[in-house]
Design a protein around this motif. Sequence first.
Motif, PDB file in Angstrom:
ATOM      1  N   UNK A  72      15.436 107.783  51.390  1.00  0.00           N
ATOM      2  CA  UNK A  72      16.316 108.708  52.118  1.00  0.00           C
ATOM      3  C   UNK A  72      17.350 109.315  51.173  1.00  0.00           C
ATOM      4  N   UNK A  73      17.917 108.485  50.319  1.00  0.00           N
ATOM      5  CA  UNK A  73      18.914 108.957  49.360  1.00  0.00           C
ATOM      6  C   UNK A  73      18.321 109.965  48.395  1.00  0.00           C
ATOM      7  N   UNK A  74      17.149 109.641  47.840  1.00  0.00           N
ATOM      8  CA  UNK A  74      16.486 110.546  46.896  1.00  0.00           C
ATOM      9  C   UNK A  74      16.092 111.842  47.603  1.00  0.00           C
ATOM     10  N   UNK A  75      15.558 111.741  48.805  1.00  0.00           N
ATOM     11  CA  UNK A  75      15.149 112.936  49.550  1.00  0.00           C
ATOM     12  C   UNK A  75      16.333 113.853  49.835  1.00  0.00           C
TER      13      UNK A  75
ATOM     14  N   UNK B 172      18.956 111.145  36.715  1.00  0.00           N
ATOM     15  CA  UNK B 172      19.065 112.064  37.840  1.00  0.00           C
ATOM     16  C   UNK B 172      18.284 111.518  39.034  1.00  0.00           C
ATOM     17  N   UNK B 173      18.706 111.926  40.225  1.00  0.00           N
ATOM     18  CA  UNK B 173      17.938 111.629  41.430  1.00  0.00           C
ATOM     19  C   UNK B 173      16.969 112.763  41.758  1.00  0.00           C
ATOM     20  N   UNK B 174      17.029 113.835  40.998  1.00  0.00           N
ATOM     21  CA  UNK B 174      16.166 114.982  41.258  1.00  0.00           C
ATOM     22  C   UNK B 174      14.742 114.699  40.778  1.00  0.00           C
ATOM     23  N   UNK B 175      13.776 114.999  41.638  1.00  0.00           N
ATOM     24  CA  UNK B 175      12.365 114.812  41.311  1.00  0.00           C
ATOM     25  C   UNK B 175      11.595 116.049  41.742  1.00  0.00           C
ATOM     26  N   UNK B 176      10.455 116.327  41.106  1.00  0.00           N
ATOM     27  CA  UNK B 176       9.727 117.551  41.425  1.00  0.00           C
ATOM     28  C   UNK B 176       8.953 117.498  42.747  1.00  0.00           C
ATOM     29  N   UNK B 177       8.599 116.303  43.203  1.00  0.00           N
ATOM     30  CA  UNK B 177       7.776 116.171  44.412  1.00  0.00           C
ATOM     31  C   UNK B 177       8.238 114.975  45.246  1.00  0.00           C
ATOM     32  N   UNK B 178       7.864 114.939  46.521  1.00  0.00           N
ATOM     33  CA  UNK B 178       8.162 113.762  47.330  1.00  0.00           C
ATOM     34  C   UNK B 178       7.528 112.482  46.767  1.00  0.00           C
ATOM     35  N   UNK B 179       6.323 112.599  46.222  1.00  0.00           N
ATOM     36  CA  UNK B 179       5.673 111.416  45.654  1.00  0.00           C
ATOM     37  C   UNK B 179       6.474 110.851  44.485  1.00  0.00           C
TER      38      UNK B 179
ATOM     39  N   UNK C 292       9.612 111.264  44.145  1.00  0.00           N
ATOM     40  CA  UNK C 292      10.818 110.743  44.778  1.00  0.00           C
ATOM     41  C   UNK C 292      10.607 109.348  45.337  1.00  0.00           C
ATOM     42  N   UNK C 293       9.442 109.122  45.917  1.00  0.00           N
ATOM     43  CA  UNK C 293       9.137 107.790  46.443  1.00  0.00           C
ATOM     44  C   UNK C 293       9.027 106.780  45.298  1.00  0.00           C
ATOM     45  N   UNK C 294       8.382 107.189  44.211  1.00  0.00           N
ATOM     46  CA  UNK C 294       8.283 106.304  43.041  1.00  0.00           C
ATOM     47  C   UNK C 294       9.680 105.960  42.521  1.00  0.00           C
ATOM     48  N   UNK C 295      10.582 106.928  42.533  1.00  0.00           N
ATOM     49  CA  UNK C 295      11.952 106.668  42.106  1.00  0.00           C
ATOM     50  C   UNK C 295      12.629 105.696  43.069  1.00  0.00           C
ATOM     51  N   UNK C 296      12.389 105.842  44.365  1.00  0.00           N
ATOM     52  CA  UNK C 296      12.964 104.920  45.354  1.00  0.00           C
ATOM     53  C   UNK C 296      12.499 103.492  45.100  1.00  0.00           C
ATOM     54  N   UNK C 297      11.234 103.326  44.769  1.00  0.00           N
ATOM     55  CA  UNK C 297      10.714 101.992  44.446  1.00  0.00           C
ATOM     56  C   UNK C 297      11.393 101.463  43.186  1.00  0.00           C
ATOM     57  N   UNK C 298      11.548 102.327  42.190  1.00  0.00           N
ATOM     58  CA  UNK C 298      12.205 101.912  40.935  1.00  0.00           C
ATOM     59  C   UNK C 298      13.655 101.494  41.206  1.00  0.00           C
ATOM     60  N   UNK C 299      14.360 102.241  42.037  1.00  0.00           N
ATOM     61  CA  UNK C 299      15.735 101.877  42.387  1.00  0.00           C
ATOM     62  C   UNK C 299      15.766 100.493  43.024  1.00  0.00           C
ATOM     63  N   UNK C 300      14.835 100.232  43.917  1.00  0.00           N
ATOM     64  CA  UNK C 300      14.783  98.950  44.614  1.00  0.00           C
ATOM     65  C   UNK C 300      14.479  97.810  43.648  1.00  0.00           C
ATOM     66  N   UNK C 301      13.505  98.019  42.774  1.00  0.00           N
ATOM     67  CA  UNK C 301      13.137  96.987  41.801  1.00  0.00           C
ATOM     68  C   UNK C 301      14.276  96.727  40.813  1.00  0.00           C
TER      69      UNK C 301
END
Length: 76
Positions: free
Chosen positions: A65-68, A8-15, A17-26
């Motif tokens: 941006x996508x996760x947000x 899922x792209x859903x996360x409980x907090x912006x932080x 969400x940012x960690x997920x964005x980094x994971x997507x990039x990596x």
Amino acid sequence: MTDSWLPSLLTPTPEAGYALAVKLSRTAVKLTQPSAEVRERVRSAYAEDFAALIAISHVVATNFQTVAAANGYWRS
């Protein structure tokens, strides 16, 4: 059905969400260059390249941006 690395792209907090964005990039880098040996070898080439570091930041920002958006910008 096998477990997904991205259930899922859903996360409980912006932080989170940012960690997920980094994971997507990596993960994109790992899928593009599956050899850990090659990734390790070329890391020094971009580690001090400011243009490459700015480009990396742009990719993470785009993924954030996508996760947000998926999370409704964490607004109720």
